[in-house]
Scaffold this active site. Structure first.
Site, PDB file in Angstrom:
ATOM      1  CE  LYS A  93      61.414  81.940  41.350  1.00 21.20           C
ATOM      2  NZ  LYS A  93      61.598  81.861  43.092  1.00 21.20           N
ATOM      3  CE  LYS A 117      60.078  70.545  41.245  1.00 23.16           C
ATOM      4  NZ  LYS A 117      59.603  71.194  42.241  1.00 23.16           N
ATOM      5  CE  LYS A 129      62.674  73.820  47.892  1.00 25.19           C
ATOM      6  NZ  LYS A 129      61.474  73.775  47.191  1.00 25.19           N
ATOM      7  CG  ASP A 169      59.262  73.711  50.118  1.00 21.94           C
ATOM      8  OD1 ASP A 169      58.915  73.442  48.964  1.00 21.94           O
ATOM      9  OD2 ASP A 169      59.268  72.934  50.854  1.00 21.94           O
ATOM     10  CB  THR A 213      52.147  74.093  43.710  1.00 19.92           C
ATOM     11  OG1 THR A 213      53.225  74.971  43.763  1.00 19.92           O
ATOM     12  CG2 THR A 213      53.072  72.790  43.575  1.00 19.92           C
TER      13      THR A 213
HETATM   14  P1  NDP Z   1      52.772  73.525  53.812  1.00 21.54           P
HETATM   15  O1  NDP Z   1      53.854  73.566  54.803  1.00 21.54           O
HETATM   16  O2  NDP Z   1      52.008  74.671  53.256  1.00 21.54           O
HETATM   17  O3  NDP Z   1      51.910  72.023  53.842  1.00 21.54           O
HETATM   18  C1  NDP Z   1      52.672  70.911  54.332  1.00 21.54           C
HETATM   19  C2  NDP Z   1      51.418  69.942  54.602  1.00 21.54           C
HETATM   20  O4  NDP Z   1      52.035  68.628  54.750  1.00 21.54           O
HETATM   21  C3  NDP Z   1      51.020  70.141  55.743  1.00 21.54           C
HETATM   22  O5  NDP Z   1      49.522  69.793  55.788  1.00 21.54           O
HETATM   23  C4  NDP Z   1      51.516  69.275  57.021  1.00 21.54           C
HETATM   24  O6  NDP Z   1      50.907  68.942  58.001  1.00 21.54           O
HETATM   25  C5  NDP Z   1      51.796  67.981  56.247  1.00 21.54           C
HETATM   26  N1  NDP Z   1      52.865  66.831  56.522  1.00 21.54           N
HETATM   27  C6  NDP Z   1      54.038  67.139  56.812  1.00 21.54           C
HETATM   28  N2  NDP Z   1      54.731  66.206  57.013  1.00 21.54           N
HETATM   29  C7  NDP Z   1      53.821  65.087  56.948  1.00 21.54           C
HETATM   30  C8  NDP Z   1      53.671  63.882  57.141  1.00 21.54           C
HETATM   31  N3  NDP Z   1      54.899  63.126  57.575  1.00 21.54           N
HETATM   32  N4  NDP Z   1      52.625  63.062  57.081  1.00 21.54           N
HETATM   33  C9  NDP Z   1      51.314  63.871  56.701  1.00 21.54           C
HETATM   34  N5  NDP Z   1      51.246  65.138  56.498  1.00 21.54           N
HETATM   35  C10 NDP Z   1      52.452  65.772  56.662  1.00 21.54           C
HETATM   36  O7  NDP Z   1      53.751  72.938  52.644  1.00 21.54           O
HETATM   37  P2  NDP Z   1      53.581  73.036  50.981  1.00 21.54           P
HETATM   38  O8  NDP Z   1      52.235  72.609  50.655  1.00 21.54           O
HETATM   39  O9  NDP Z   1      54.025  74.242  50.323  1.00 21.54           O
HETATM   40  O10 NDP Z   1      54.565  71.787  50.491  1.00 21.54           O
HETATM   41  C11 NDP Z   1      54.303  70.470  50.452  1.00 21.54           C
HETATM   42  C12 NDP Z   1      55.046  69.762  49.532  1.00 21.54           C
HETATM   43  O11 NDP Z   1      54.961  70.098  48.188  1.00 21.54           O
HETATM   44  C13 NDP Z   1      56.810  69.854  49.917  1.00 21.54           C
HETATM   45  O12 NDP Z   1      57.393  68.591  49.416  1.00 21.54           O
HETATM   46  C14 NDP Z   1      57.095  71.041  49.241  1.00 21.54           C
HETATM   47  O13 NDP Z   1      58.474  70.759  48.755  1.00 21.54           O
HETATM   48  C15 NDP Z   1      56.391  70.484  47.723  1.00 21.54           C
HETATM   49  N6  NDP Z   1      56.134  71.813  46.716  1.00 21.54           N
HETATM   50  C16 NDP Z   1      55.782  72.996  47.103  1.00 21.54           C
HETATM   51  C17 NDP Z   1      55.594  74.153  46.386  1.00 21.54           C
HETATM   52  C18 NDP Z   1      54.966  75.324  46.614  1.00 21.54           C
HETATM   53  O14 NDP Z   1      54.819  76.307  45.663  1.00 21.54           O
HETATM   54  N7  NDP Z   1      54.560  75.488  48.003  1.00 21.54           N
HETATM   55  C19 NDP Z   1      56.185  73.890  44.975  1.00 21.54           C
HETATM   56  C20 NDP Z   1      56.592  72.540  44.557  1.00 21.54           C
HETATM   57  C21 NDP Z   1      56.598  71.641  45.377  1.00 21.54           C
HETATM   58  P3  NDP Z   1      51.077  69.883  59.446  1.00 21.54           P
HETATM   59  O15 NDP Z   1      50.118  70.916  59.152  1.00 21.54           O
HETATM   60  O16 NDP Z   1      50.587  69.010  60.498  1.00 21.54           O
HETATM   61  O17 NDP Z   1      52.379  70.675  59.460  1.00 21.54           O
END
Ligand code: NDP
Length: 447
Positions: A93, A117, A129, A169, A213
């Site tokens: 998962k 986790k 993943k 993700d 999340t």
């Molecule tokens: P999204 O794609 O929805 O959002 C990612 C965000 O991070 C966007 O706003 C993106 O900006 C920004 N971003 C990416 N790279 C950078 C950077 N170098 N500096 C600043 N901002 C940046 O992803 P998620 O919110 O789903 O995931 C975010 C994190 O959380 C990841 O590490 C993921 O693995 C983790 N996660 C997610 C889960 C989920 O349920 N979605 C569950 C558990 C963990 P831009 O719009 O410009 O691309």
């Protein structure tokens, strides 16, 4: 070097030589191995059964070609990945990430983190993943659909409700899950709702999965503050990112009394002393898929920041964007400005050097495998609803999510105390997750 330490060093050396150049994977493994000495000392049977050596090697890794045709009729070729890390506690998962930076190392590090986790949630889910180096940004819906269909045309043979259950993700939200699910259904001629989570509520999705999340992260921070006789009320909070995790963390932090004064995307960060206007942020980032600067343009008192988002003074910092985004310099700024809690919404956003800086300064640090586990926990709740063909209310799911997060918090705190490191959430999370997997591995024999 004492024998146990030598054994852990041998495992790490094996990981680095077997996975050459996979730096983020090495980083994730090392962070866990560094916590395991005390537990292995207490449980020599784990050592005898080779639990750690088996745990750091994925059960299966799939890499495949994803050809598709863009809107101009040009053939494009991307690479797809699925790393099935551990099925000890249940079906593999973990999410799918679509981002140009995705490679086998990224997927392995995320898959490894996912195992512990998922164990921490107390639910019956293994760890895996996947993803692709495909970049959905700037692509039309039709292109995203064709890509997802091609991706699933290979992936379908590896997934299934009892085998491997992907979710979203970075770069994969309900839109992508919809196209993936549609193609799976078409190829297999089965409405197998439990094969993917993060579906829309009308076709088998769980309420609150999208929010889970970020909400779970805010609940966890509330519990951390409560354990320190404090609360989110009146706290200044900085959240990096403005995607799924960040937006819903901001929403729940506001509901719990905190004020988020800055957030970011990959093009920069915005500071809004009045508190981030969630509706506007959702319009800019979710509906229009725009840049964060558009938010600043539309709010009188908001402005784009210069330097680093971690220089914005705050009580609580929530890195919610991507791996290794908070380095030692950023951590030093947080410490200097009086931040007392850093909790990871993203996976491994804090570099090891930054963690050291925070620890030395007495800042409470909560690793992602505990703080962001609410997403996968709610995915497991979605699987439960699919299996029973039920659909729970939003209140019901949120209540269960809150309970899971509270239980994870308690597990981290009590385990850290039991192992003589009170307040060390990273050690508590690693040992609590590891012990659950290790006991099940012992019971299942050498497989
Ligand atoms: P999204 O794609 O929805 O959002 C990612 C965000 O991070 C966007 O706003 C993106 O900006 C920004 N971003 C990416 N790279 C950078 C950077 N170098 N500096 C600043 N901002 C940046 O992803 P998620 O919110 O789903 O995931 C975010 C994190 O959380 C990841 O590490 C993921 O693995 C983790 N996660 C997610 C889960 C989920 O349920 N979605 C569950 C558990 C963990 P831009 O719009 O410009 O691309």
């Amino acid at each position: 070097m004492p024998e146990l330490e030598q054994r852990l060093q041998d495992v790490y050396d094996e990981v680095t030589s077997r996975n050459r150049g996979d730096d983020v994977f090495h980083q994730a493994v090392l962070e866990v191995l560094e916590s395991l000495g005390p537990v292995l000392e207490r449980h020599p049977e784990y050592v005898d059964a080779g639990v750690v050596r088996r745990l750091v090697e994925p059960e299966r890794q799939v890499v495949f070609r994803v050809p598709w045709v863009d809107d101009d009729g040009r053939v494009r070729v991307n690479r797809g990945f699925r790393v099935e890390f551990s099925s000890t506690l249940g079906p593999y998962k973990g999410g799918l990430r679509f981002h140009p930076s995705v490679d086998v190392a990224t997927v392995k590090f995320l898959g490894f983190e996912q195992v512990l986790k998922n164990a921490l949630t107390g639910l019956s889910i293994g760890g895996g993943k996947g993803g692709s180096d495909f970049d959905p940004k700037g692509r039309s819906d039709a292109e995203v659909m064709r890509f997802c269909q091609s991706f699933m045309t290979e992936l379908y043979r590896h997934v299934g409700e009892h085998t491997d259950v992907p979710a979203g993700d970075q770069g994969v939200s309900t839109r992508e899950i919809g196209y993936l699910f549609g193609q799976y259904k078409r190829i297999t001629n089965r409405f197998e709702a439990g094969v993917l989570t993060g579906k829309g509520p009308a076709w088998g999705g769980s309420r609150i999965r999208t929010e889970a999340t970020g909400y779970g992260l805010a609940f966890f921070v509330r519990d951390v503050l409560e354990a320190h006789d404090s609360s989110l009320d009146g706290k200044r909070v900085v959240v990096s990112g403005s995607g799924n995790v960040a937006i819903h963390a901001i929403e729940k932090v506001h509901q719990l009394g905190g004020t988020v004064v800055a957030c970011s995307d990959s093009s920069g960060f915005v500071v809004d002393e009045d508190g981030i206007d969630l509706e506007l942020l959702k319009q800019v980032k979710l509906e229009r898929r725009g840049r964060i600067a558009e938010y600043a343009e539309q709010r009188d008192r908001a402005a784009m920041g210069s330097g680093s988002i971690w220089e914005v003074p705050c009580d609580v910092a929530l890195p919610c964007a991507t791996q290794n985004e908070l380095d030692d310099k950023g951590a030093a700024s947080l410490v200097e400005n009086g931040c007392t809690v850093v909790a990871e919404g993203a996976n491994m956003p804090t570099t090891p050097e930054a963690v050291d800086v925070l620890r030395e300064a007495g800042v409470t640090f909560v690793p992602g495998k505990a703080a962001n586990a609410g997403g996968v926990a709610t995915s497991a709740l979605e699987m439960q609803q699919n299996a029973s063909r039920e659909s729970w209310t939003a209140d019901d799911v949120e209540r269960r999510l809150e309970t899971v997060m509270r239980d994870i918090h308690t597990a981290c705190v009590t385990t850290a105390e039991e192992y003589g490191a009170p307040g060390d959430y990273a050690l508590g999370a690693n040992i609590a997750g590891f012990t659950r997997v290790a006991d099940a591995m012992l019971a299942q024999g050498v497989v």
